[in-house]
Design a protein around this motif. Structure first.
Motif, mmCIF file in Angstrom:
data_model
loop_
_atom_site.group_PDB
_atom_site.id
_atom_site.type_symbol
_atom_site.label_atom_id
_atom_site.label_comp_id
_atom_site.label_asym_id
_atom_site.label_seq_id
_atom_site.Cartn_x
_atom_site.Cartn_y
_atom_site.Cartn_z
ATOM 1 N N GLN A 1 33.337 -7.437 -11.769
ATOM 2 C CA GLN A 1 32.451 -7.911 -12.666
ATOM 3 C C GLN A 1 33.064 -9.130 -12.613
ATOM 4 O O GLN A 1 32.359 -10.069 -12.899
ATOM 5 C CB GLN A 1 32.150 -6.862 -13.648
ATOM 6 N N TRP A 2 35.194 -9.641 -12.857
ATOM 7 C CA TRP A 2 34.808 -10.421 -12.840
ATOM 8 C C TRP A 2 34.681 -11.277 -12.533
ATOM 9 O O TRP A 2 34.511 -12.825 -12.538
ATOM 10 C CB TRP A 2 36.328 -10.672 -13.744
ATOM 11 N N ASN A 3 35.470 -11.145 -10.577
ATOM 12 C CA ASN A 3 34.543 -12.143 -9.879
ATOM 13 C C ASN A 3 33.869 -12.607 -10.101
ATOM 14 O O ASN A 3 33.129 -13.820 -9.409
ATOM 15 C CB ASN A 3 35.233 -11.469 -9.023
ATOM 16 N N VAL A 4 32.512 -12.450 -10.336
ATOM 17 C CA VAL A 4 31.334 -12.527 -9.590
ATOM 18 C C VAL A 4 30.661 -13.386 -10.868
ATOM 19 O O VAL A 4 30.397 -14.160 -10.255
ATOM 20 C CB VAL A 4 30.197 -11.410 -9.737
ATOM 21 N N ALA A 5 30.947 -13.194 -11.885
ATOM 22 C CA ALA A 5 31.255 -13.687 -13.288
ATOM 23 C C ALA A 5 31.888 -15.458 -13.499
ATOM 24 O O ALA A 5 30.803 -16.214 -14.266
ATOM 25 C CB ALA A 5 31.488 -13.429 -14.402
ATOM 26 N N PHE A 6 32.438 -15.296 -12.296
ATOM 27 C CA PHE A 6 33.459 -17.090 -12.519
ATOM 28 C C PHE A 6 33.648 -17.010 -10.570
ATOM 29 O O PHE A 6 34.155 -17.758 -10.689
ATOM 30 C CB PHE A 6 34.833 -17.152 -13.322
ATOM 31 N N ASN A 7 32.180 -16.726 -9.933
ATOM 32 C CA ASN A 7 32.779 -17.133 -9.325
ATOM 33 C C ASN A 7 33.623 -17.076 -7.683
ATOM 34 O O ASN A 7 34.028 -18.083 -7.116
ATOM 35 C CB ASN A 7 32.350 -18.837 -8.708
ATOM 36 N N ASN A 8 33.302 -16.323 -8.128
ATOM 37 C CA ASN A 8 34.970 -15.364 -7.525
ATOM 38 C C ASN A 8 36.241 -16.815 -6.772
ATOM 39 O O ASN A 8 36.584 -17.133 -6.094
ATOM 40 C CB ASN A 8 34.897 -15.010 -5.669
ATOM 41 N N PRO A 9 37.231 -16.993 -7.778
ATOM 42 C CA PRO A 9 37.742 -17.854 -8.312
ATOM 43 C C PRO A 9 39.283 -17.706 -7.062
ATOM 44 O O PRO A 9 39.741 -16.375 -6.675
ATOM 45 C CB PRO A 9 38.232 -17.599 -9.899
ATOM 46 N N SER A 10 39.127 -18.882 -6.464
ATOM 47 C CA SER A 10 40.469 -18.262 -4.833
ATOM 48 C C SER A 10 41.468 -20.004 -5.559
ATOM 49 O O SER A 10 41.189 -20.496 -5.758
ATOM 50 C CB SER A 10 39.707 -18.399 -3.661
ATOM 51 N N GLY A 11 42.103 -19.848 -4.810
ATOM 52 C CA GLY A 11 43.058 -21.064 -4.347
ATOM 53 C C GLY A 11 43.580 -21.840 -6.028
ATOM 54 O O GLY A 11 44.209 -20.926 -6.638
ATOM 55 N N GLY A 12 43.338 -22.642 -5.580
ATOM 56 C CA GLY A 12 43.595 -24.013 -6.826
ATOM 57 C C GLY A 12 43.124 -23.069 -8.177
ATOM 58 O O GLY A 12 43.838 -23.590 -9.697
ATOM 59 N N LYS A 13 42.128 -22.723 -8.291
ATOM 60 C CA LYS A 13 41.819 -22.602 -9.796
ATOM 61 C C LYS A 13 42.103 -21.005 -9.338
ATOM 62 O O LYS A 13 42.215 -21.281 -10.839
ATOM 63 C CB LYS A 13 39.893 -22.327 -9.129
ATOM 64 N N LEU A 14 41.970 -19.842 -9.132
ATOM 65 C CA LEU A 14 43.206 -18.786 -9.244
ATOM 66 C C LEU A 14 43.853 -18.649 -9.445
ATOM 67 O O LEU A 14 44.690 -18.384 -10.643
ATOM 68 C CB LEU A 14 43.145 -17.675 -7.799
ATOM 69 N N GLY A 15 45.068 -19.472 -8.738
ATOM 70 C CA GLY A 15 45.497 -20.486 -9.571
ATOM 71 C C GLY A 15 46.257 -20.407 -10.853
ATOM 72 O O GLY A 15 47.349 -20.458 -11.910
ATOM 73 N N LEU A 16 45.397 -21.817 -11.725
ATOM 74 C CA LEU A 16 45.051 -22.383 -12.861
ATOM 75 C C LEU A 16 45.121 -21.223 -13.747
ATOM 76 O O LEU A 16 45.670 -21.380 -14.587
ATOM 77 C CB LEU A 16 44.159 -23.093 -12.526
ATOM 78 N N LEU A 17 44.561 -20.596 -13.049
ATOM 79 C CA LEU A 17 43.802 -19.127 -13.487
ATOM 80 C C LEU A 17 44.807 -18.429 -14.485
ATOM 81 O O LEU A 17 44.729 -18.441 -15.201
ATOM 82 C CB LEU A 17 42.806 -18.393 -13.316
ATOM 83 N N ASN A 18 45.882 -18.346 -13.694
ATOM 84 C CA ASN A 18 46.963 -17.413 -13.540
ATOM 85 C C ASN A 18 48.156 -18.227 -14.486
ATOM 86 O O ASN A 18 48.740 -17.931 -15.180
ATOM 87 C CB ASN A 18 48.208 -16.750 -12.390
ATOM 88 N N ALA A 19 48.355 -19.493 -13.952
ATOM 89 C CA ALA A 19 49.232 -20.067 -15.541
ATOM 90 C C ALA A 19 48.853 -20.459 -16.227
ATOM 91 O O ALA A 19 49.791 -21.117 -16.649
ATOM 92 C CB ALA A 19 49.642 -21.127 -13.708
ATOM 93 N N ILE A 20 47.347 -20.758 -16.245
ATOM 94 C CA ILE A 20 47.310 -21.700 -17.852
ATOM 95 C C ILE A 20 47.771 -21.425 -18.496
ATOM 96 O O ILE A 20 48.078 -22.034 -20.088
ATOM 97 C CB ILE A 20 45.738 -21.684 -17.981
ATOM 98 N N GLN A 21 48.254 -19.670 -18.913
ATOM 99 C CA GLN A 21 48.413 -19.606 -20.057
ATOM 100 C C GLN A 21 50.255 -19.659 -20.791
ATOM 101 O O GLN A 21 50.512 -19.976 -21.538
ATOM 102 C CB GLN A 21 48.477 -17.377 -20.398
ATOM 103 N N ASN A 22 50.874 -19.683 -19.368
ATOM 104 C CA ASN A 22 52.443 -20.574 -19.663
ATOM 105 C C ASN A 22 52.073 -21.882 -19.563
ATOM 106 O O ASN A 22 53.187 -22.758 -20.322
ATOM 107 C CB ASN A 22 53.038 -19.785 -18.096
ATOM 108 N N ILE A 23 51.076 -22.475 -18.753
ATOM 109 C CA ILE A 23 50.896 -24.084 -19.718
ATOM 110 C C ILE A 23 50.978 -24.439 -21.118
ATOM 111 O O ILE A 23 51.374 -25.330 -22.104
ATOM 112 C CB ILE A 23 49.615 -24.425 -18.691
#
Length: 520
Positions: free
Chosen positions: A62-84
């Motif tokens: 459901q989360w992947n569909v809502a955000f168009n299956n983020p991958s690569g740099g987009k997925l990396g940013l989603l994971n790293a943005i909190q630390n940023i």
């Protein structure tokens, strides 16, 4: 150096002043104080919840569909943005903690997290979600860098080390709750499968904003601002049932004043350079930077990566079973972290750190051998042995590098540089995390199991460093502990001044009651 760093044996100067006629759990004031402290511990749980929640959301269709299956740099940013976001707020945190107070900083950070989780829950696009996560990290850094300061500075003296050590351990409680929350919402056939975990993420911050107004401010911060009467009232109310003339309260009050005065005389203008200006501060800096790096560079960043690979190699490919093993590993880490917290004043910091590093070295070595055999021969027994070695290794890691890194860092820093020193420590941890996130996968792909050897040699260095440089600090006040790095003469000077000023020797039999409700 020619031998291990130690200090003279002996208990804290306050030990004989504590009333042991009844246990602390029968003292309503200490119970109330510990309730307020538990509210502050939620800050670490909120931090742990965030990382675990993101791991869980990536498994939700459901989360992947809502955000168009983020991958690569987009997925990396989603994971790293909190630390940023956390790094962005980090330079500001010591100024707010020292200028506005520890309590205000936690409330400010929690308020930002509430706003951010509301935006995250209502997100309609991936960019909106990323912006919300940046704000979560930005808010959390104010809370996570001020809450442990307040815990360690307001706790009852004989309980300070255990409750401060519990702070970082509560990270795993949040992680466990998030893991099972996302697991439980997996079957919700709508976007609420990921929105519900996001809503729950804001609950600890809501509780803090609602209740932290009643939590006592740090007596040390109040004294540093000239609000001595208010600080004395808080010490008396929570540490001696309102008796301002209690020997323990008088000793604490005068020792804090003496230590702050002494530190101001040594460094009238306390800035970032104060961290390296004196030999004592350079010794502190060496130790806290080292344990900051050790907390992330002990091989613990590889365990989850290789755990999934070992599962695949030995035929355990069911995601539910893999999740169960990962969940059990978090629970195991929580148990060992709590154990290390409760034993830190009995076993000692130095003893626990040595036991931890030696144990990690032993079981990391065995893990490396078993994994090499499994990769090269396909031996299933070796693969199963790797899982056992990971749990044993994680147990030794968890008993020291989960509970003690925060409490030990805070107690070796004197009050004037405590906020700045802890901010630097947090920055070191974030830098180490970046290394784990970006360098480890590249090195693992290039070297395979041989990359384990890098951490094996590094763990050897950790054992040597801990043996020679980690100072034992058990059963001492914050002021006594911080002064140890400046020499035994400084410890004696502060303690003697506190005793002389408070007149403890002449008032030991005094039982005057002066009930005062503290101004919070």
């Amino acid at each position: 150096m020619g031998g291990p760093t130690t200090v003279p044996a002996g208990g804290a100067g306050y030990a004989h002043l504590i009333d042991n006629s009844r246990p602390w759990w029968r003292n309503s004031r200490i119970l109330l104080l510990n309730f307020w402290i538990s509210l502050l511990l939620l800050t670490s749980s909120a931090n742990g919840y965030d990382g675990s929640m993101m791991n869980g959301l990536q498994s939700l269709s459901q989360w992947n569909v809502a955000f168009n299956n983020p991958s690569g740099g987009k997925l990396g940013l989603l994971n790293a943005i909190q630390n940023i976001g956390s790094v962005a707020g980090l330079p500001l945190t010591p100024y707010m903690a020292d200028g506005m107070g520890r309590k205000f900083s936690v409330i400010f950070g929690a308020s930002l997290v509430i706003v951010a989780t509301a935006i995250q829950t209502a997100s309609q696009s991936v960019n909106m979600f990323i912006g919300a996560r940046f704000l979560i990290g930005f808010g959390l850094t104010f809370a996570t860098n001020s809450a442990p300061l307040l815990v360690t500075e307001v706790a009852f003296p004989s309980q300070r080390a255990p409750v401060t050590s519990l702070y970082n351990t509560m990270y795993f409680l949040g992680s466990i709750i998030a893991a099972w929350t996302t697991f439980g919402t997996f079957n919700i056939p709508s976007s609420w499968a990921w929105r519900v975990p996001s809503v729950i993420q804001g609950v600890p911050s809501v509780l803090q904003v609602a209740l932290l107004w009643f939590v006592p401010e740090s007596p040390r911060w109040l004294i540093s601002k000239g609000r001595e009467e208010q600080a004395l009232n808080i010490l008396a109310y929570y540490h001696a049932n309102g008796n301002r003339h209690d020997p323990l309260v008088e000793y604490e009050f005068e020792e804090i004043k003496a230590a702050i005065t002494f530190d101001r005389e040594v460094a009238a203008n306390v800035g970032w350079l104060s961290l390296i200006r004196t030999p004592g501060n350079r010794r502190r800096l060496r130790v806290m930077v080292a344990i900051g790096f050790f907390s992330q560079w002990s091989g613990n960043g590889l365990t989850s990566y290789y755990l999934n690979k070992v599962f695949d190699d030995i035929g355990i490919t069911n995601p539910t079973i893999q999740l169960l093993f990962n969940g059990c590993l978090s629970i195991w880490s929580l148990i060992l972290g709590v154990t290390g917290s409760l034993l830190c004043d009995k076993a000692g910091r130095r003893g626990i750190f040595l036991t931890s590093t030696i144990g990690m070295l032993v079981f990391w070595t065995l893990q490396t051998i078993c994994f090499a055999i499994d990769v090269q021969t396909g031996n299933l027994a070796a693969g199963h042995a790797v899982i056992a070695m990971i749990f044993l290794y994680q147990g030794f890691y968890g008993c020291a590098f989960v509970p003690l890194i925060v409490s030990y860092t805070l107690e070796i820093l004197p009050f004037p540089i405590r906020a700045k020193g802890y901010t630097l420590f947090s920055f070191v941890v974030y830098i180490s995390l970046v290394f784990n996130q970006y360098v480890n996968p590249i090195a693992l792909a290039a070297l395979g199991w041989k990359y384990y050897l890098v951490y094996l040699f590094w763990l050897c260095f950790e054992v040597i460093f801990v043996y020679f440089f980690v100072v034992e600090t058990k059963n001492r006040t914050l002021e006594e502990t911080a002064a140890m790095f400046d020499g035994d003469a400084t410890v004696a000077q502060i303690s003697e001044k506190a005793v002389a000023t408070a007149g403890i020797a002449h008032k030991a039999d005094e039982t005057v009651e002066h009930e005062t409700k503290p101004e919070l």
